[in-house]
Design a protein around this motif. Structure first.
Motif, PDB file in Angstrom:
ATOM      1  N   LEU A  76      38.432 143.755  -8.591  1.00  0.00           N
ATOM      2  CA  LEU A  76      37.937 142.262  -9.232  1.00  0.00           C
ATOM      3  C   LEU A  76      37.972 141.288  -8.011  1.00  0.00           C
ATOM      4  CD1 LEU A  76      40.320 142.611 -12.243  1.00  0.00           C
ATOM      5  CD2 LEU A  76      37.638 142.825 -12.332  1.00  0.00           C
ATOM      6  N   ARG A  77      37.266 140.226  -8.187  1.00  0.00           N
ATOM      7  CA  ARG A  77      37.354 139.085  -7.561  1.00  0.00           C
ATOM      8  C   ARG A  77      37.794 138.011  -8.625  1.00  0.00           C
ATOM      9  NH1 ARG A  77      36.354 138.592  -2.241  1.00  0.00           N
ATOM     10  NH2 ARG A  77      35.214 140.409  -1.429  1.00  0.00           N
ATOM     11  N   ILE A  78      39.278 137.556  -8.300  1.00  0.00           N
ATOM     12  CA  ILE A  78      39.661 136.517  -9.477  1.00  0.00           C
ATOM     13  C   ILE A  78      39.773 135.142  -8.877  1.00  0.00           C
ATOM     14  CG2 ILE A  78      41.631 136.217 -10.906  1.00  0.00           C
ATOM     15  CD1 ILE A  78      42.386 139.244 -10.979  1.00  0.00           C
ATOM     16  N   SER A  79      39.539 134.304  -9.838  1.00  0.00           N
ATOM     17  CA  SER A  79      39.535 132.826  -9.449  1.00  0.00           C
ATOM     18  C   SER A  79      40.462 132.353 -10.542  1.00  0.00           C
ATOM     19  CB  SER A  79      38.331 132.190  -9.285  1.00  0.00           C
ATOM     20  OG  SER A  79      37.415 132.611  -8.398  1.00  0.00           O
ATOM     21  N   SER A  80      41.367 131.304 -10.126  1.00  0.00           N
ATOM     22  CA  SER A  80      42.270 130.729 -11.289  1.00  0.00           C
ATOM     23  C   SER A  80      42.384 129.339 -10.569  1.00  0.00           C
ATOM     24  CB  SER A  80      43.732 131.653 -11.001  1.00  0.00           C
ATOM     25  OG  SER A  80      44.229 131.479  -9.791  1.00  0.00           O
ATOM     26  N   ALA A  81      42.789 128.502 -11.971  1.00  0.00           N
ATOM     27  CA  ALA A  81      43.093 127.075 -11.584  1.00  0.00           C
ATOM     28  C   ALA A  81      43.887 126.817 -12.966  1.00  0.00           C
ATOM     29  CB  ALA A  81      41.660 126.384 -11.692  1.00  0.00           C
ATOM     30  N   PRO A  82      44.691 125.545 -12.605  1.00  0.00           N
ATOM     31  CA  PRO A  82      45.307 124.779 -13.541  1.00  0.00           C
ATOM     32  C   PRO A  82      44.219 124.241 -14.727  1.00  0.00           C
ATOM     33  CG  PRO A  82      45.596 123.640 -11.883  1.00  0.00           C
ATOM     34  CD  PRO A  82      44.591 124.774 -11.129  1.00  0.00           C
ATOM     35  N   ILE A  83      44.869 124.081 -15.949  1.00  0.00           N
ATOM     36  CA  ILE A  83      44.305 123.582 -16.931  1.00  0.00           C
ATOM     37  C   ILE A  83      44.963 121.875 -17.031  1.00  0.00           C
ATOM     38  CG2 ILE A  83      43.134 123.190 -19.230  1.00  0.00           C
ATOM     39  CD1 ILE A  83      43.221 126.125 -19.263  1.00  0.00           C
ATOM     40  N   ASP A  99      38.058 133.700  -5.473  1.00  0.00           N
ATOM     41  CA  ASP A  99      37.706 134.910  -5.247  1.00  0.00           C
ATOM     42  C   ASP A  99      38.826 135.818  -4.413  1.00  0.00           C
ATOM     43  OD1 ASP A  99      35.196 134.718  -6.129  1.00  0.00           O
ATOM     44  OD2 ASP A  99      34.198 133.920  -4.225  1.00  0.00           O
ATOM     45  N   LEU A 100      39.868 135.701  -4.960  1.00  0.00           N
ATOM     46  CA  LEU A 100      40.809 136.707  -4.791  1.00  0.00           C
ATOM     47  C   LEU A 100      40.549 138.164  -4.957  1.00  0.00           C
ATOM     48  CD1 LEU A 100      43.954 136.781  -3.463  1.00  0.00           C
ATOM     49  CD2 LEU A 100      44.643 137.099  -5.750  1.00  0.00           C
ATOM     50  N   LEU A 101      40.505 138.707  -3.878  1.00  0.00           N
ATOM     51  CA  LEU A 101      39.923 140.358  -4.127  1.00  0.00           C
ATOM     52  C   LEU A 101      41.172 141.128  -4.666  1.00  0.00           C
ATOM     53  CD1 LEU A 101      37.797 142.610  -3.786  1.00  0.00           C
ATOM     54  CD2 LEU A 101      38.606 143.091  -1.546  1.00  0.00           C
ATOM     55  N   THR A 102      40.992 141.901  -5.783  1.00  0.00           N
ATOM     56  CA  THR A 102      42.306 142.332  -6.508  1.00  0.00           C
ATOM     57  C   THR A 102      41.854 143.693  -7.059  1.00  0.00           C
ATOM     58  OG1 THR A 102      42.851 140.162  -7.260  1.00  0.00           O
ATOM     59  CG2 THR A 102      44.004 141.955  -8.169  1.00  0.00           C
ATOM     60  N   VAL A 103      42.481 144.797  -6.544  1.00  0.00           N
ATOM     61  CA  VAL A 103      42.329 146.147  -7.330  1.00  0.00           C
ATOM     62  C   VAL A 103      43.237 146.280  -8.612  1.00  0.00           C
ATOM     63  CG1 VAL A 103      42.015 148.392  -7.050  1.00  0.00           C
ATOM     64  CG2 VAL A 103      41.422 146.734  -5.129  1.00  0.00           C
ATOM     65  N   ILE A 104      42.617 146.409  -9.848  1.00  0.00           N
ATOM     66  CA  ILE A 104      43.844 146.914 -10.891  1.00  0.00           C
ATOM     67  C   ILE A 104      43.537 148.127 -11.453  1.00  0.00           C
ATOM     68  CG2 ILE A 104      43.554 144.331 -11.676  1.00  0.00           C
ATOM     69  CD1 ILE A 104      42.283 145.208 -14.065  1.00  0.00           C
ATOM     70  N   THR A 105      44.463 148.771 -11.926  1.00  0.00           N
ATOM     71  CA  THR A 105      44.244 150.126 -12.340  1.00  0.00           C
ATOM     72  C   THR A 105      45.113 149.998 -13.746  1.00  0.00           C
ATOM     73  OG1 THR A 105      44.947 150.725 -10.039  1.00  0.00           O
ATOM     74  CG2 THR A 105      44.942 152.466 -11.770  1.00  0.00           C
ATOM     75  N   GLN A 106      44.334 150.319 -14.727  1.00  0.00           N
ATOM     76  CA  GLN A 106      44.812 150.535 -16.337  1.00  0.00           C
ATOM     77  C   GLN A 106      45.738 151.575 -16.257  1.00  0.00           C
ATOM     78  OE1 GLN A 106      42.195 151.179 -19.314  1.00  0.00           O
ATOM     79  NE2 GLN A 106      40.775 149.488 -18.756  1.00  0.00           N
TER      80      GLN A 106
END
Ligand code: ADP
Length: 735
Positions: free
Chosen positions: A461-468, A445-452
């Motif tokens: 956005l709220r982004i979650s990330s993890a290793p596979i 839930d990292l709050l991120t703002v992206i602009t095209q």
């Protein structure tokens, strides 16, 4: 007379001289030996078998009679002639009695003497011939006897040989028959082995064959267990109850057979311990043989008979030969079973693999479909930060066509969109979600703002990330999931705004109510009187609060599906007129009415439709300048009745139209032109719900020459929805 030989014995030299000469004259072939002494004569007689002996009866040292006796002893068949003198007649008689052949008186009568000698010689020769013939006959008889004995012996021997041969022939025939029977048994066993690969059927068939061949009352096949510590009764005829029993391998008969690998005969089972449970009750004697394959003992086969001593060495040999084939057959069956088992396992395994592959395929397809259909963006990269998957939402987020992610890297994405943290600061390289995943970090839930970059569109956005990781825990990629929270944030802000507006809206009439109440109280305390204007102000504040509270109540009714309608057939133009009158009376605003003269009857809830008309009309008053008139127009089409309220206000910006009928929504930048309070952004939402409930519609359009027109449409036929159906929240409706 030829070859005849005589001996003349006399001590008279003259006679010894004269007589041979005389004899020679008469008998020229006769040989005459002479001797003047008796002992010498006896020696010669012993040497030569004379044809006759002529001796003087009177001799010095030994007289003729004594000589005669001695000659007889040596040569009993030789005739002896005695020459006697005068007066020796008596002696002559004695000599004849003593066995002399004849006597000749002196002076010798030559003719007589010659004739007597000739007869004596002839007799002697005849007797010799007879003797010879007798001897010849005897020899012949003996030889015949010998031959008869030999022939007899030969015959007996031949007879014996014949008997022996006959016996041998019978024995050979017996052996051939037994051998043929055995061959047949073995052939049957082999045939059985070849035709039965199923172990169970094979065992029962083999038991039947062996039982027949050995005339057994009980047959059992025991097989070694896996650990070779015990024999298990696998099949039996006559001992069925023992099938499945395990017999530990001891030093008893069965154990010895298995160990020594030789057949075994037990003549009396009562003399040995019980070998197989129940065996002694069924059999008295036993023959058993080991089942050997490639020098491995795999079991034992036993045959039992009710009689004692029923089995011979031959039976044991036959069982051993059969056992070899049975062992081979069992081994083949075991191999066949193993092969079958392996094939079955392989088949099951293949099916399972296919099933798993199908399942995996389905799951992969399912997962793919889920990922593709997800509203959240999914980004997957490999260890070298190459993008391996972008779902549709992610592609849209980046402004890429679907499937255009091939070959992209995480760095490429950084060029398509600007990434900022929630606080608006540019996102550090180390915080880029996929790169965090590749480092093994998990972030949520990292709050991120992206602009095209291309369109300038901004998304929160709220982004979650993890290793596979693979099964060994190695990092083989990273995944990031982004949730678009722009809308959520907007609603959140809307809610915050609503709370502040709602409290303000409630507080304003409450404050004026409180103030007016205080003034009224003080006046009354001072003995003054209440002013009507104060009371009217208090009333307005209460009405305002009542309206707000009613809106809130309606919201909760709509949300819980309990907004009830009481529909009746009403005259809609009349209803419109009534609402306009009420509103204009309260506000002193003017409304241009365009209504038909005739009644138009519609099935509706008069209070609720009045609420809608009031809300739209009051908005027109509220958001348009006070000097601008408002128009209410009613039109009837083939299947509905439409009421349009047009104002000369700012109109609704196009971008806001989709949200206009949402809860709490208030168009930013539109100021209240007239009336009290700022509103809660609930009126249009409630109106929309009421129209839906009537099977009707409400929508807004901007007028070409400024201002907005809100239209409500009601169906002409009674198509009112049942109140029990839960309500659906619709974002917008446009006509
Ligand atoms: P409110 O109580 O705020 O009026 P409504 O749901 O009735 O709530 O209206 C929602 C919003 O729509 C208003 O806040 C206003 O910004 C906008 N609006 C409604 N009617 C008009 C109109 N006639 N002209 C311009 N804007 C309007």
């Amino acid at each position: 007379m030829s070859g005849a030989r005589v001996l003349l014995v006399d001590d008279d030299a003259a006679l010894l001289q004269a007589l041979p000469e005389a004899l020679h004259l008469r008998l020229p072939e006769l040989v005459v030996d002479t001797c003047d002494e008796a002992l010498e004569a006896l020696r010669r007689i012993a040497e030569v078998d004379y044809d006759a002996i002529i001796s003087d009866i009177k001799m010095p040292g030994m007289d003729g009679l004594a000589l005669l006796e001695r000659v007889h002893a040596i040569r009993p068949s030789t005739p002896t002639l005695l020459i006697t003198g005068h007066g020796e007649h008596e002696l002559a008689i004695q000599a004849l009695r003593g066995g002399a052949y004849d006597f000749v008186k002196k002076p010798i009568d030559r003719d007589y003497f010659m004739a007597s000698l000739a007869r004596a010689v002839q007799m002697r020769q005849l007797s010799r011939q007879v003797e010879q013939q007798r001897l010849d006959l005897e020899r012949h008889a003996a030889s015949l006897e010998q031959k008869v004995a030999e022939r007899t012996h030969e015959l007996v021997a031949a007879n014996r040989a014949k008997d022996k041969l006959l016996r041998q022939r019978d024995q050979a025939l017996d052996e051939a028959r037994v051998a043929a029977e055995r061959l047949q048994v073995l052939q049957h066993v082999t045939d059985t082995a070849l035709t039965h690969l199923d172990l169970h059927n094979l065992l029962s068939e083999l038991l039947a064959r062996v039982q027949g061949a050995l005339r057994a009352d009980v047959v059992a096949i025991l097989l070694l267990n896996g650990a070779s510590t015990a024999l298990r009764v696998r099949a039996s005829i006559g001992l069925e109850q023992a099938v499945g029993e395990e017999i530990a391998l001891g030093m008893d008969v069965i154990g010895q057979i298995a160990e020594r690998r030789r057949p075994y005969i037990v003549d009396d089972l009562t003399e040995v311990p019980e070998l197989i449970p129940g065996l002694r009750a069924q059999a008295r004697s036993l023959v058993a043989a080991p089942l050997v394959v490639e020098s491995r003992v795999i079991g034992v086969i036993c045959c039992g008979a009710r009689a004692t001593g029923a089995y011979t060495h031959d039976d044991a040999q036959l069982l051993r030969l059969a056992a070899d084939r049975i062992a081979l057959a069992l081994d083949h069956a075991r191999l066949y079973q193993e092969v079958q088992e392996a094939m079955r396992e392989q088949r099951v395994g293949r099916l399972r693999v296919e099933e798993l592959a199908t399942q995996l395929g389905h799951q992969a397809a399912e997962l793919s479909a889920i990922i593709e259909a997800m509203a959240d963006g999914v980004f997957v990269c490999d260890p070298s930060a190459h993008i391996t998957r972008l779902n549709k939402a992610a592609s849209t987020l980046l402004g890429l066509p679907v499937g255009a992610a091939a070959g992209l890297t995480v760095a490429d994405i950084g060029e398509m969109v600007q990434l900022r943290a929630g606080d608006g600061e540019p996102l550090a390289q180390a915080d880029i979600p996929l790169l965090c995943g590749l480092r093994g970090e998990t972030r949520t839930d990292l709050l991120t703002v992206i602009t095209q970059v291309r369109t300038g569109m901004e998304v929160r956005l709220r982004i979650s990330s993890a290793p596979i990781r693979d099964q060994l825990g190695n990092i083989v990629g990273a995944v990031a999931v982004s949730r678009d929270v722009t809308e959520l944030d907007r609603l959140e802000r809307q809610k915050d705004e609503f709370l502040s507006v709602a409290s303000h809206e409630l507080k304003t009439p409450l404050t004026s109510l409180k103030g007016l109440a205080q003034i009224t109280r003080r006046r009354l305390e001072r003995g003054g009187h209440t002013e009507a204007a104060h009371l009217a102000g208090m009333e307005r504040a209460i009405v305002r609060m009542e309206l707000l509270v009613n809106d809130l109540l309606d919201i909760s009714r709509i949300e819980s599906g309990k907004l009830a309608l009481r529909t009746e057939r009403e005259d809609l133009p009349a209803l419109c007129r009534q609402v306009v009158e009420e509103q204009t009376a309260a506000t002193n605003r003017s409304v241009h009415i365009d209504l038909p003269a005739d009644a138009i009857l519609v099935d509706l809830d008069a209070d609720r439709i009045s609420q809608v008309l009031t809300n739209v009309l009051s908005n027109a008053f509220k958001y348009s300048p006070t000097d601008q008139s408002v128009t209410l127009r009613l039109r009837q089409t083939a299947d509905e009745v439409r009421v349009a309220i047009t104002d000369r206000g700012p109109g609704i910006p196009k971008a806001e139209m989709p949200y206009l009928f949402e809860r709490f929504y208030r168009v930013p930048g539109i100021d209240v032109q007239a009336g009290s309070g700022v509103g809660l952004g609930l009126g249009l939402y409630i109106s929309h719900e009421i129209m839906e409930r009537h099977g009707g519609r409400i929508w807004v359009e901007n007028n070409p020459d400024g201002g907005a027109t809100f239209t409500i449409a009601l169906p002409m036929t009674a198509r009112l929805r049942s109140v029990s159906i839960p309500l659906k929240v619709v974002n917008s409706t446009q006509g």
